[in-house]
Design a protein around this motif. Sequence first.
Motif, mmCIF file in Angstrom:
data_model
loop_
_atom_site.group_PDB
_atom_site.id
_atom_site.type_symbol
_atom_site.label_atom_id
_atom_site.label_comp_id
_atom_site.label_asym_id
_atom_site.label_seq_id
_atom_site.Cartn_x
_atom_site.Cartn_y
_atom_site.Cartn_z
ATOM 1 N N HIS A 5 -7.247 -12.517 -4.183
ATOM 2 C CA HIS A 5 -6.709 -11.378 -3.448
ATOM 3 C C HIS A 5 -5.859 -10.555 -4.392
ATOM 4 O O HIS A 5 -4.683 -10.849 -4.571
ATOM 5 C CB HIS A 5 -5.891 -11.858 -2.247
ATOM 6 C CG HIS A 5 -6.712 -12.582 -1.236
ATOM 7 N ND1 HIS A 5 -7.554 -11.938 -0.353
ATOM 8 C CD2 HIS A 5 -6.851 -13.899 -0.977
ATOM 9 C CE1 HIS A 5 -8.158 -12.820 0.411
ATOM 10 N NE2 HIS A 5 -7.761 -14.020 0.053
ATOM 11 N N PRO A 6 -6.476 -9.559 -5.016
ATOM 12 C CA PRO A 6 -5.711 -8.713 -5.933
ATOM 13 C C PRO A 6 -4.512 -8.095 -5.211
ATOM 14 O O PRO A 6 -4.604 -7.757 -4.039
ATOM 15 C CB PRO A 6 -6.715 -7.640 -6.346
ATOM 16 C CG PRO A 6 -8.055 -8.228 -6.067
ATOM 17 C CD PRO A 6 -7.864 -9.118 -4.888
ATOM 18 N N ARG A 7 -3.404 -7.992 -5.928
ATOM 19 C CA ARG A 7 -2.186 -7.446 -5.352
ATOM 20 C C ARG A 7 -1.859 -6.099 -5.992
ATOM 21 O O ARG A 7 -1.996 -5.930 -7.197
ATOM 22 C CB ARG A 7 -1.021 -8.411 -5.570
ATOM 23 C CG ARG A 7 -1.179 -9.723 -4.824
ATOM 24 C CD ARG A 7 -0.036 -10.696 -5.112
ATOM 25 N NE ARG A 7 0.348 -10.764 -6.526
ATOM 26 C CZ ARG A 7 -0.348 -11.411 -7.467
ATOM 27 N NH1 ARG A 7 -1.480 -11.991 -7.183
ATOM 28 N NH2 ARG A 7 0.108 -11.443 -8.696
ATOM 29 N N LEU A 8 -1.412 -5.185 -5.151
ATOM 30 C CA LEU A 8 -0.966 -3.890 -5.650
ATOM 31 C C LEU A 8 0.500 -4.028 -6.046
ATOM 32 O O LEU A 8 1.314 -4.509 -5.263
ATOM 33 C CB LEU A 8 -1.123 -2.836 -4.553
ATOM 34 C CG LEU A 8 -0.952 -1.388 -5.009
ATOM 35 C CD1 LEU A 8 -2.194 -0.918 -5.769
ATOM 36 C CD2 LEU A 8 -0.698 -0.490 -3.817
ATOM 37 N N ALA A 103 -11.092 -0.232 -4.255
ATOM 38 C CA ALA A 103 -10.501 1.107 -4.383
ATOM 39 C C ALA A 103 -10.052 1.609 -3.017
ATOM 40 O O ALA A 103 -8.941 2.127 -2.865
ATOM 41 C CB ALA A 103 -11.504 2.076 -5.004
ATOM 42 N N THR A 104 -10.908 1.423 -2.012
ATOM 43 C CA THR A 104 -10.575 1.892 -0.665
ATOM 44 C C THR A 104 -9.318 1.207 -0.140
ATOM 45 O O THR A 104 -8.414 1.870 0.385
ATOM 46 C CB THR A 104 -11.757 1.648 0.293
ATOM 47 O OG1 THR A 104 -12.891 2.373 -0.196
ATOM 48 C CG2 THR A 104 -11.433 2.110 1.696
ATOM 49 N N SER A 105 -9.233 -0.114 -0.300
ATOM 50 C CA SER A 105 -8.053 -0.819 0.222
ATOM 51 C C SER A 105 -6.800 -0.457 -0.567
ATOM 52 O O SER A 105 -5.726 -0.275 0.009
ATOM 53 C CB SER A 105 -8.280 -2.333 0.247
ATOM 54 O OG SER A 105 -8.520 -2.836 -1.042
ATOM 55 N N CYS A 111 -1.384 5.077 0.206
ATOM 56 C CA CYS A 111 -1.109 6.119 1.208
ATOM 57 C C CYS A 111 0.002 5.648 2.156
ATOM 58 O O CYS A 111 0.896 6.428 2.519
ATOM 59 C CB CYS A 111 -2.362 6.451 2.000
ATOM 60 S SG CYS A 111 -3.597 7.388 1.068
ATOM 61 N N ALA A 112 -0.057 4.381 2.540
ATOM 62 C CA ALA A 112 0.981 3.828 3.413
ATOM 63 C C ALA A 112 2.331 3.803 2.699
ATOM 64 O O ALA A 112 3.366 4.147 3.288
ATOM 65 C CB ALA A 112 0.583 2.425 3.873
ATOM 66 N N LEU A 113 2.331 3.400 1.434
ATOM 67 C CA LEU A 113 3.565 3.387 0.638
ATOM 68 C C LEU A 113 4.132 4.799 0.493
ATOM 69 O O LEU A 113 5.345 4.995 0.540
ATOM 70 C CB LEU A 113 3.286 2.831 -0.765
ATOM 71 C CG LEU A 113 3.184 1.327 -0.935
ATOM 72 C CD1 LEU A 113 2.729 0.997 -2.359
ATOM 73 C CD2 LEU A 113 4.522 0.658 -0.643
ATOM 74 N N ALA A 114 3.235 5.765 0.291
ATOM 75 C CA ALA A 114 3.666 7.156 0.095
ATOM 76 C C ALA A 114 4.498 7.631 1.279
ATOM 77 O O ALA A 114 5.509 8.309 1.107
ATOM 78 C CB ALA A 114 2.444 8.057 -0.089
ATOM 79 N N ALA A 115 4.070 7.238 2.473
ATOM 80 C CA ALA A 115 4.788 7.640 3.685
ATOM 81 C C ALA A 115 6.032 6.795 3.904
ATOM 82 O O ALA A 115 7.129 7.325 4.101
ATOM 83 C CB ALA A 115 3.861 7.535 4.892
ATOM 84 N N ALA A 136 -16.415 9.087 -1.593
ATOM 85 C CA ALA A 136 -16.512 8.144 -0.477
ATOM 86 C C ALA A 136 -15.169 7.462 -0.221
ATOM 87 O O ALA A 136 -14.753 7.307 0.930
ATOM 88 C CB ALA A 136 -17.585 7.096 -0.758
ATOM 89 N N VAL A 137 -14.481 7.062 -1.295
ATOM 90 C CA VAL A 137 -13.162 6.433 -1.150
ATOM 91 C C VAL A 137 -12.197 7.396 -0.457
ATOM 92 O O VAL A 137 -11.472 7.014 0.466
ATOM 93 C CB VAL A 137 -12.598 6.000 -2.519
ATOM 94 C CG1 VAL A 137 -11.120 5.621 -2.410
ATOM 95 C CG2 VAL A 137 -13.403 4.830 -3.072
#
Length: 163
Positions: A5-8, A103-105, A111-115, A136-137
Amino acid sequence: MSHSHPRLQRLRDDHAPALLAFERENRAYFAASVPDRGDLYFTRFDERHADLLAEQAAGLHHFHVLVSDAGAVLGRVNLVDVADGSAELGYRMAERAAGRGLATSAVGEVCALAAAEYGLASLRAVTTLDNAGSRAVLARTGFTPAGEIELDGRPGLRFVRAL
């Protein structure tokens, strides 16, 4: 086979070696769809990394890396040129990470972090018309086309997303 599970993670100083390896390993792959970074990027990588972290600390950008369980960088998702509640999204994924929805996840997470974390109200992005994967992403993560542009001499599209 174990499911990794790659982590951001927000970009840090100690990401430098893995990030450089990622850029080196995928250089030809990236150059097929976006302009090559050039040799200077690689020879002056450490200096550039320090500059990016200083700009991030100043709130100009928010850089993120997608890191595997083994510590390898599988992708980058960045918010650059933060101003007036907006920033430009950019991302690149390793060739070996393509086609897995990473990429999508990762873009969705940024996007969630940005907000939530960065207090941004909107994001923008650009891609070339022929980059179907990137388009597509963006479509899957809530971005809508906002006009045609020229990107490095090629036809492209602008995208926007309200947060």
